[in-house]
Design a protein around this motif. Sequence first.
Motif, PDB file in Angstrom:
ATOM      1  N   ASN A 445       0.846  -1.191   0.000  1.00 40.65           N
ATOM      2  CA  ASN A 445       0.000   0.000   0.000  1.00 40.65           C
ATOM      3  C   ASN A 445       0.876   1.233   0.000  1.00 40.65           C
ATOM      4  OD1 ASN A 445      -2.815  -0.275  -0.150  1.00 40.65           O
ATOM      5  ND2 ASN A 445      -2.760  -1.404   1.777  1.00 40.65           N
ATOM      6  N   SER A 446       0.878   1.906  -1.125  1.00 43.29           N
ATOM      7  CA  SER A 446       1.750   3.068  -1.251  1.00 43.29           C
ATOM      8  C   SER A 446       1.008   4.173  -1.967  1.00 43.29           C
ATOM      9  CB  SER A 446       2.997   2.678  -2.059  1.00 43.29           C
ATOM     10  OG  SER A 446       3.757   3.816  -2.323  1.00 43.29           O
ATOM     11  N   THR A 447       1.316   5.414  -1.628  1.00 41.41           N
ATOM     12  CA  THR A 447       0.720   6.531  -2.367  1.00 41.41           C
ATOM     13  C   THR A 447       1.773   7.148  -3.284  1.00 41.41           C
ATOM     14  OG1 THR A 447       1.290   8.052  -0.611  1.00 41.41           O
ATOM     15  CG2 THR A 447      -0.912   7.096  -0.519  1.00 41.41           C
ATOM     16  N   LYS A 448       2.981   6.607  -3.180  1.00 40.87           N
ATOM     17  CA  LYS A 448       4.061   7.169  -3.998  1.00 40.87           C
ATOM     18  C   LYS A 448       4.122   6.459  -5.343  1.00 40.87           C
ATOM     19  CE  LYS A 448       6.589   7.709   0.257  1.00 40.87           C
ATOM     20  NZ  LYS A 448       7.540   7.010   1.106  1.00 40.87           N
ATOM     21  N   GLN A 449       4.524   7.240  -6.359  1.00 39.60           N
ATOM     22  CA  GLN A 449       4.593   6.646  -7.700  1.00 39.60           C
ATOM     23  C   GLN A 449       5.650   5.551  -7.767  1.00 39.60           C
ATOM     24  OE1 GLN A 449       4.964   9.760 -10.555  1.00 39.60           O
ATOM     25  NE2 GLN A 449       2.792   9.588 -11.100  1.00 39.60           N
ATOM     26  N   GLY A 451       6.909   4.179  -4.957  1.00 39.77           N
ATOM     27  CA  GLY A 451       6.899   3.436  -3.685  1.00 39.77           C
ATOM     28  C   GLY A 451       6.441   1.998  -3.887  1.00 39.77           C
ATOM     29  N   MET A 452       6.869   1.137  -2.961  1.00 38.68           N
ATOM     30  CA  MET A 452       6.450  -0.262  -3.041  1.00 38.68           C
ATOM     31  C   MET A 452       5.488  -0.627  -1.923  1.00 38.68           C
ATOM     32  SD  MET A 452       9.889  -2.270  -3.993  1.00 38.68           S
ATOM     33  CE  MET A 452       9.110  -3.866  -3.997  1.00 38.68           C
ATOM     34  N   GLY A 453       5.366   0.277  -0.937  1.00 37.17           N
ATOM     35  CA  GLY A 453       4.486  -0.043   0.180  1.00 37.17           C
ATOM     36  C   GLY A 453       4.995  -1.212   0.999  1.00 37.17           C
TER      37      GLY A 453
END
Length: 492
Positions: A445-449, A451-453
């Motif tokens: 779960n990530s909000t970053k483009q 990001g891997m969460g």
Amino acid sequence: MIFSIIKFMEVANQIFFVVFGVITLAIVLSTIPQFQSPRVDWPSIYWPLSTSFYAISALSFGLALWVNKFLLTIANTSLLMSSIALICLYRSWNGKPFNKIETLLIWLLPLGIAILYEPLRTAPDTFHQRVALITLTLEVLIVWQLLELIKFYKKEGSRIVGWLTLITLLTLIGNVFRTYQILTGDGPTNIFLYTEEPFALALRWLTYATNIIAFVALGVFYLQKQISKENKIINDLSIFKNENQKITELLKEKERLIYGLMKANKTAATGALSASIAHELNQPLGASNLNIQFLKMKLEKGVINPELGKEILDSLEEDNKRAATIVKSLRSIFTDGQTNAQEAQLGDLVAKVLDIVKPELKSKNIQIQLSVDDDLPIKVNSAEIEQVILNLLNNAIQALANSGTLQRRIAIEAMKVGNSVHLSVSDNGTGVPEDFQSRLFELLNSTKQTGMGLGLWLCKHIVTRYSGSIHYEDAIGGGARFIVELPLAKWP
Ligand code: ADP
């Protein structure tokens, strides 16, 4: 002699009625368990109701001469009521139950017939009229039953409903013949049904028997329904079991995937750690290089005095130590399964990670506010907890870099609370949107483009390995605040 035969027939008939009554009563009793067992589909109450009216009718017929002849009115009324209950039952099967007014009207019918019957009963020579009144009404009701049954049979087509239709048809035929026999015959009109002609009597017993068979068939119908429901449940259960097995396999697959990801993350995290360490090492190595060049030049020219030489060597030693410290923090993040826990001071771990991210903080113009109490011993694998702190700091740095905040600030606080140590990392960035907070520690779960969460999930994973916990709250004044709780290694 003739008189005594008639008397014998009369008594035998009464006994027959009572016996039929008792049998029907037994059928009513046998329906009770069907209403007690927990089931999805209860039988209709009209089934025992109809059977009960029939039992009352038979018993009243049987006892009328011995108790009171008024019981004949009750017997005939109950007979009609039993038939009406069956109509109600079959209509409910067809999904068309009577409305309130229709129910009232149909149940008033036997009452009306009873009012007409009662004066006939007490009047002499009225056997034919009585038979006509009751049997003709009854036949109309049975025809109605048949129509409802045929309708249901067409819809459902079950064998037992087919049998029920046939039995009802037999009852109707028996009744019609009996009516015909009595009304067209030249038998006496001053009799009771106990002394009617043998053929008419035989038909009467036939209709009684078919009726009782119909009640039993109704029991079979409901039993079959229950059995097929149970079979369906068993079937559903086995399908559910299969699906459950599939889910278990999928969960195992997920476990394997997570394990794989964990390993991947270990590589990624180690890569990130190495990258920042390499970045850090550049600085002391570069400085050492400069010092060595300078020393070489002085030696070649032969213009070196002992003080200058010592100064350069001290500086080289310092750079070397710093490099060694950084290299030391390059450790395996995970040793599969084992934690290799050792007592460590939380303050030291924070300091180590701060060392690593120092250049990042400097280049992004982020201020650090440090408030870490002394003596916060925890029993952990230092590399893993360093990874947790590093993840939290990296997230805070990224959040600040992406925010418009000018006075970028990260506060690190650590203190004892009861038997545990609380470490909080807060920033004055944008914070975590409320709808995302519940999924924050979930995998991927990530909000970053880019990001891997994985970071926060890994933090939670590591912290729980040491019986600790991690949670999020909005920082006072805006921004994010992550709180890690770990048990104290020893407490006073
Ligand atoms: P990643 O950084 O790869 O996205 P993480 O598990 O570390 O994975 O973080 C998950 C998400 O949590 C991030 O994408 C980000 O939206 C949010 N987050 C984590 N830390 C912060 C923070 N300090 N400020 C704002 N959002 C954060």
